[in-house]
Motif scaffolding. Structure first.
Motif, PDB file in Angstrom:
ATOM      1  N   VAL A   1       0.829  -1.207   0.000  1.00  0.00           N
ATOM      2  CA  VAL A   1       0.000   0.000   0.000  1.00  0.00           C
ATOM      3  C   VAL A   1       0.864   1.257   0.000  1.00  0.00           C
ATOM      4  O   VAL A   1       0.524   2.257  -0.649  1.00  0.00           O
ATOM      5  CB  VAL A   1      -0.968  -0.001   1.193  1.00  0.00           C
ATOM      6  CG1 VAL A   1      -1.710   1.333   1.298  1.00  0.00           C
ATOM      7  CG2 VAL A   1      -1.978  -1.141   1.060  1.00  0.00           C
ATOM      8  N   SER A   2       1.986   1.221   0.685  1.00  0.00           N
ATOM      9  CA  SER A   2       2.881   2.380   0.692  1.00  0.00           C
ATOM     10  C   SER A   2       3.414   2.674  -0.706  1.00  0.00           C
ATOM     11  O   SER A   2       3.510   3.834  -1.124  1.00  0.00           O
ATOM     12  CB  SER A   2       4.051   2.139   1.650  1.00  0.00           C
ATOM     13  OG  SER A   2       3.593   2.059   2.977  1.00  0.00           O
ATOM     14  N   GLU A   3       3.761   1.623  -1.450  1.00  0.00           N
ATOM     15  CA  GLU A   3       4.253   1.803  -2.823  1.00  0.00           C
ATOM     16  C   GLU A   3       3.161   2.337  -3.734  1.00  0.00           C
ATOM     17  O   GLU A   3       3.398   3.214  -4.576  1.00  0.00           O
ATOM     18  CB  GLU A   3       4.793   0.472  -3.347  1.00  0.00           C
ATOM     19  CG  GLU A   3       6.085   0.025  -2.692  1.00  0.00           C
ATOM     20  CD  GLU A   3       6.499  -1.366  -3.120  1.00  0.00           C
ATOM     21  OE1 GLU A   3       7.711  -1.602  -3.284  1.00  0.00           O
ATOM     22  OE2 GLU A   3       5.609  -2.235  -3.288  1.00  0.00           O
ATOM     23  N   VAL A   4       1.943   1.817  -3.571  1.00  0.00           N
ATOM     24  CA  VAL A   4       0.820   2.306  -4.368  1.00  0.00           C
ATOM     25  C   VAL A   4       0.567   3.782  -4.071  1.00  0.00           C
ATOM     26  O   VAL A   4       0.373   4.595  -4.980  1.00  0.00           O
ATOM     27  CB  VAL A   4      -0.446   1.476  -4.101  1.00  0.00           C
ATOM     28  CG1 VAL A   4      -1.642   2.057  -4.855  1.00  0.00           C
ATOM     29  CG2 VAL A   4      -0.228   0.019  -4.488  1.00  0.00           C
ATOM     30  N   ALA A   5       0.589   4.129  -2.792  1.00  0.00           N
ATOM     31  CA  ALA A   5       0.356   5.519  -2.389  1.00  0.00           C
ATOM     32  C   ALA A   5       1.389   6.448  -3.003  1.00  0.00           C
ATOM     33  O   ALA A   5       1.049   7.502  -3.567  1.00  0.00           O
ATOM     34  CB  ALA A   5       0.384   5.631  -0.865  1.00  0.00           C
ATOM     35  N   TYR A   6       2.650   6.058  -2.930  1.00  0.00           N
ATOM     36  CA  TYR A   6       3.725   6.895  -3.478  1.00  0.00           C
ATOM     37  C   TYR A   6       3.594   7.035  -4.990  1.00  0.00           C
ATOM     38  O   TYR A   6       3.729   8.144  -5.542  1.00  0.00           O
ATOM     39  CB  TYR A   6       5.076   6.285  -3.123  1.00  0.00           C
ATOM     40  CG  TYR A   6       6.242   7.100  -3.637  1.00  0.00           C
ATOM     41  CD1 TYR A   6       6.620   8.280  -2.997  1.00  0.00           C
ATOM     42  CD2 TYR A   6       6.955   6.694  -4.768  1.00  0.00           C
ATOM     43  CE1 TYR A   6       7.681   9.041  -3.476  1.00  0.00           C
ATOM     44  CE2 TYR A   6       8.009   7.447  -5.247  1.00  0.00           C
ATOM     45  CZ  TYR A   6       8.374   8.620  -4.600  1.00  0.00           C
ATOM     46  OH  TYR A   6       9.418   9.375  -5.086  1.00  0.00           O
ATOM     47  N   ALA A   7       3.313   5.919  -5.679  1.00  0.00           N
ATOM     48  CA  ALA A   7       3.196   5.952  -7.135  1.00  0.00           C
ATOM     49  C   ALA A   7       2.054   6.852  -7.592  1.00  0.00           C
ATOM     50  O   ALA A   7       2.114   7.456  -8.664  1.00  0.00           O
ATOM     51  CB  ALA A   7       2.996   4.540  -7.672  1.00  0.00           C
ATOM     52  N   LEU A   8       1.021   6.971  -6.774  1.00  0.00           N
ATOM     53  CA  LEU A   8      -0.136   7.791  -7.127  1.00  0.00           C
ATOM     54  C   LEU A   8      -0.029   9.219  -6.601  1.00  0.00           C
ATOM     55  O   LEU A   8      -0.982   9.992  -6.693  1.00  0.00           O
ATOM     56  CB  LEU A   8      -1.421   7.132  -6.606  1.00  0.00           C
ATOM     57  CG  LEU A   8      -1.800   5.834  -7.321  1.00  0.00           C
ATOM     58  CD1 LEU A   8      -2.981   5.162  -6.643  1.00  0.00           C
ATOM     59  CD2 LEU A   8      -2.126   6.097  -8.791  1.00  0.00           C
TER      60      LEU A   8
ATOM     61  N   GLU B   1       2.163  11.610  -0.392  1.00  0.00           N
ATOM     62  CA  GLU B   1       3.409  11.669   0.370  1.00  0.00           C
ATOM     63  C   GLU B   1       3.447  10.620   1.473  1.00  0.00           C
ATOM     64  O   GLU B   1       4.500  10.047   1.765  1.00  0.00           O
ATOM     65  CB  GLU B   1       3.587  13.067   0.969  1.00  0.00           C
ATOM     66  CG  GLU B   1       4.931  13.293   1.626  1.00  0.00           C
ATOM     67  CD  GLU B   1       5.107  14.723   2.096  1.00  0.00           C
ATOM     68  OE1 GLU B   1       6.184  15.035   2.650  1.00  0.00           O
ATOM     69  OE2 GLU B   1       4.170  15.530   1.930  1.00  0.00           O
ATOM     70  N   TYR B   2       2.288  10.371   2.073  1.00  0.00           N
ATOM     71  CA  TYR B   2       2.224   9.397   3.171  1.00  0.00           C
ATOM     72  C   TYR B   2       1.096   8.409   2.909  1.00  0.00           C
ATOM     73  O   TYR B   2       0.035   8.778   2.388  1.00  0.00           O
ATOM     74  CB  TYR B   2       1.983  10.095   4.506  1.00  0.00           C
ATOM     75  CG  TYR B   2       3.051  11.087   4.869  1.00  0.00           C
ATOM     76  CD1 TYR B   2       4.318  10.675   5.281  1.00  0.00           C
ATOM     77  CD2 TYR B   2       2.791  12.457   4.793  1.00  0.00           C
ATOM     78  CE1 TYR B   2       5.302  11.593   5.609  1.00  0.00           C
ATOM     79  CE2 TYR B   2       3.771  13.383   5.119  1.00  0.00           C
ATOM     80  CZ  TYR B   2       5.017  12.952   5.526  1.00  0.00           C
ATOM     81  OH  TYR B   2       5.986  13.858   5.847  1.00  0.00           O
ATOM     82  N   PRO B   3       1.282   7.141   3.295  1.00  0.00           N
ATOM     83  CA  PRO B   3       0.225   6.136   3.108  1.00  0.00           C
ATOM     84  C   PRO B   3      -1.086   6.514   3.788  1.00  0.00           C
ATOM     85  O   PRO B   3      -2.161   6.190   3.278  1.00  0.00           O
ATOM     86  CB  PRO B   3       0.830   4.868   3.736  1.00  0.00           C
ATOM     87  CG  PRO B   3       2.308   5.073   3.650  1.00  0.00           C
ATOM     88  CD  PRO B   3       2.523   6.544   3.824  1.00  0.00           C
ATOM     89  N   THR B   4      -1.026   7.189   4.939  1.00  0.00           N
ATOM     90  CA  THR B   4      -2.262   7.575   5.628  1.00  0.00           C
ATOM     91  C   THR B   4      -3.085   8.539   4.783  1.00  0.00           C
ATOM     92  O   THR B   4      -4.319   8.478   4.798  1.00  0.00           O
ATOM     93  CB  THR B   4      -1.955   8.216   6.987  1.00  0.00           C
ATOM     94  OG1 THR B   4      -0.996   9.272   6.809  1.00  0.00           O
ATOM     95  CG2 THR B   4      -1.392   7.197   7.957  1.00  0.00           C
ATOM     96  N   TYR B   5      -2.404   9.436   4.048  1.00  0.00           N
ATOM     97  CA  TYR B   5      -3.127  10.343   3.158  1.00  0.00           C
ATOM     98  C   TYR B   5      -3.865   9.548   2.080  1.00  0.00           C
ATOM     99  O   TYR B   5      -5.020   9.847   1.753  1.00  0.00           O
ATOM    100  CB  TYR B   5      -2.171  11.333   2.490  1.00  0.00           C
ATOM    101  CG  TYR B   5      -1.526  12.336   3.406  1.00  0.00           C
ATOM    102  CD1 TYR B   5      -1.882  12.426   4.751  1.00  0.00           C
ATOM    103  CD2 TYR B   5      -0.544  13.192   2.936  1.00  0.00           C
ATOM    104  CE1 TYR B   5      -1.284  13.350   5.593  1.00  0.00           C
ATOM    105  CE2 TYR B   5       0.060  14.129   3.766  1.00  0.00           C
ATOM    106  CZ  TYR B   5      -0.306  14.200   5.099  1.00  0.00           C
ATOM    107  OH  TYR B   5       0.292  15.115   5.916  1.00  0.00           O
ATOM    108  N   PHE B   6      -3.189   8.545   1.541  1.00  0.00           N
ATOM    109  CA  PHE B   6      -3.804   7.713   0.506  1.00  0.00           C
ATOM    110  C   PHE B   6      -4.975   6.920   1.085  1.00  0.00           C
ATOM    111  O   PHE B   6      -6.048   6.839   0.472  1.00  0.00           O
ATOM    112  CB  PHE B   6      -2.764   6.761  -0.084  1.00  0.00           C
ATOM    113  CG  PHE B   6      -3.345   5.718  -0.997  1.00  0.00           C
ATOM    114  CD1 PHE B   6      -3.984   6.083  -2.173  1.00  0.00           C
ATOM    115  CD2 PHE B   6      -3.253   4.365  -0.680  1.00  0.00           C
ATOM    116  CE1 PHE B   6      -4.516   5.122  -3.027  1.00  0.00           C
ATOM    117  CE2 PHE B   6      -3.781   3.408  -1.532  1.00  0.00           C
ATOM    118  CZ  PHE B   6      -4.418   3.782  -2.699  1.00  0.00           C
TER     119      PHE B   6
END
Length: 292
Positions: A257-264, A267-272
């Motif tokens: 999920v962290s990688e998906v968040a960054y790719a999209l 900045e932070y997984p919680t934001y995603f």
């Protein structure tokens, strides 16, 4: 741990990304089309033949020799209408032409900017001269000369300066309103950002202001046009498209999920996570468990 699935790139695209440029010859319409990430590269084509070019919201029927200038931020497509079709193409990135300095100049150039002049009609003397420039670039591309990149940059600059001297062609078909034209370009530019190819490469355009800057318009003007034509805000379109891509990546790759968040672009997984739950009513991890 199972290896992550990353969308494969063609050999041509991989080489292009490594070098930052590629120049090649077209002949008799027999060349297989190269597959590459158009959102990364500017394009200059010198072609002789009959074709129809769709650039943003405009169409241009060409017969004879033309120069075409493709901007990676403006959607375009090309139909070859004749069997006898010859010419040259060079693809290059902003970083290759002048690292860290040239992109703003290119975006504002009348040859590349939205609403500018992407197509120029070329006379016979100009064709012969430009042919020689492209041929020299092809020769240098194959050479072992230590400073060949600098030389090819100079050849590209020469083509740009010679093109700026020419009178623009005005034979465009403009049938839509200004709002419709701008909305069409925005929607195609939005779609061009996808699919994401790697968890290490975030989306370059994430907000309405990012898109407005790429299209050289004020964000308020873009917002008004998109809302007028579609009934939705620019931000809504961007959010919906990001959510659709997030679902596809979560279901078809093993990126965490962290990688998906960054790719999209988060900045932070919680934001995603918060964004995704607000848009869908569920969490990214719940979508990942859905079998497709």
């Amino acid at each position: 741990m199972e290896e992550k699935k990353i969308r494969p790139l063609s050999d041509f695209n991989s080489e292009l990304k490594l070098k930052g440029f590629n120049v090649f010859q077209l002949e008799n319409g027999g060349n297989a089309p190269h597959t590459y990430s158009r959102k990364d590269f500017y394009k200059i084509c010198l072609t002789t033949g009959k074709s129809r070019i769709h650039y943003a919201d405009r169409s241009f029927d060409a017969q004879g020799t033309i120069l075409f200038f493709g901007n990676p931020n403006i959607p375009y497509s090309w139909e070859t209408l004749s069997t006898e079709y010859v010419g040259y193409t060079i693809l290059f990135s902003e970083e290759f032409l002048v690292p860290g300095r040239r992109s703003e100049t290119l975006q504002k150039s009348p040859l590349f900017r939205m609403g500018g002049t992407p197509i120029l009609e070329i006379g016979e003397n100009q064709r012969l001269f430009l042919n020689s420039v492209f041929q020299k670039m092809i020769e240098e591309q194959k050479s072992n000369y230590e400073y060949k990149d600098d030389l090819i940059r100079n050849y590209i600059d020469l083509i740009l300066h010679e093109s700026l001297k020419l009178r623009p062609s005005e034979n465009y078909n403009q049938t839509k309103s200004g709002a419709e034209r701008l909305t069409t370009v925005f929607m195609e530019l939005l779609e061009r950002q996808f699919p994401i190819e790697s968890p290490d490469r975030p989306l370059p355009l994430k907000t309405a202001k990012d898109y407005a800057n790429s299209l050289s318009v004020h964000v308020n003007h873009l917002n008004r046009a998109v809302k007028e034509v579609t009934g939705k805000t620019t931000t809504t379109h961007i959010s919906e498209r990001i959510v659709n891509e997030a679902k596809a990546v979560l279901q078809h790759t093993n990126w965490n999920v962290s990688e998906v968040a960054y790719a999209l672009g988060f900045e932070y997984p919680t934001y995603f996570n918060n964004f995704f739950k607000k848009q869908t009513g569920t969490s990214p991890s719940a979508i990942r468990q859905v079998k497709v």
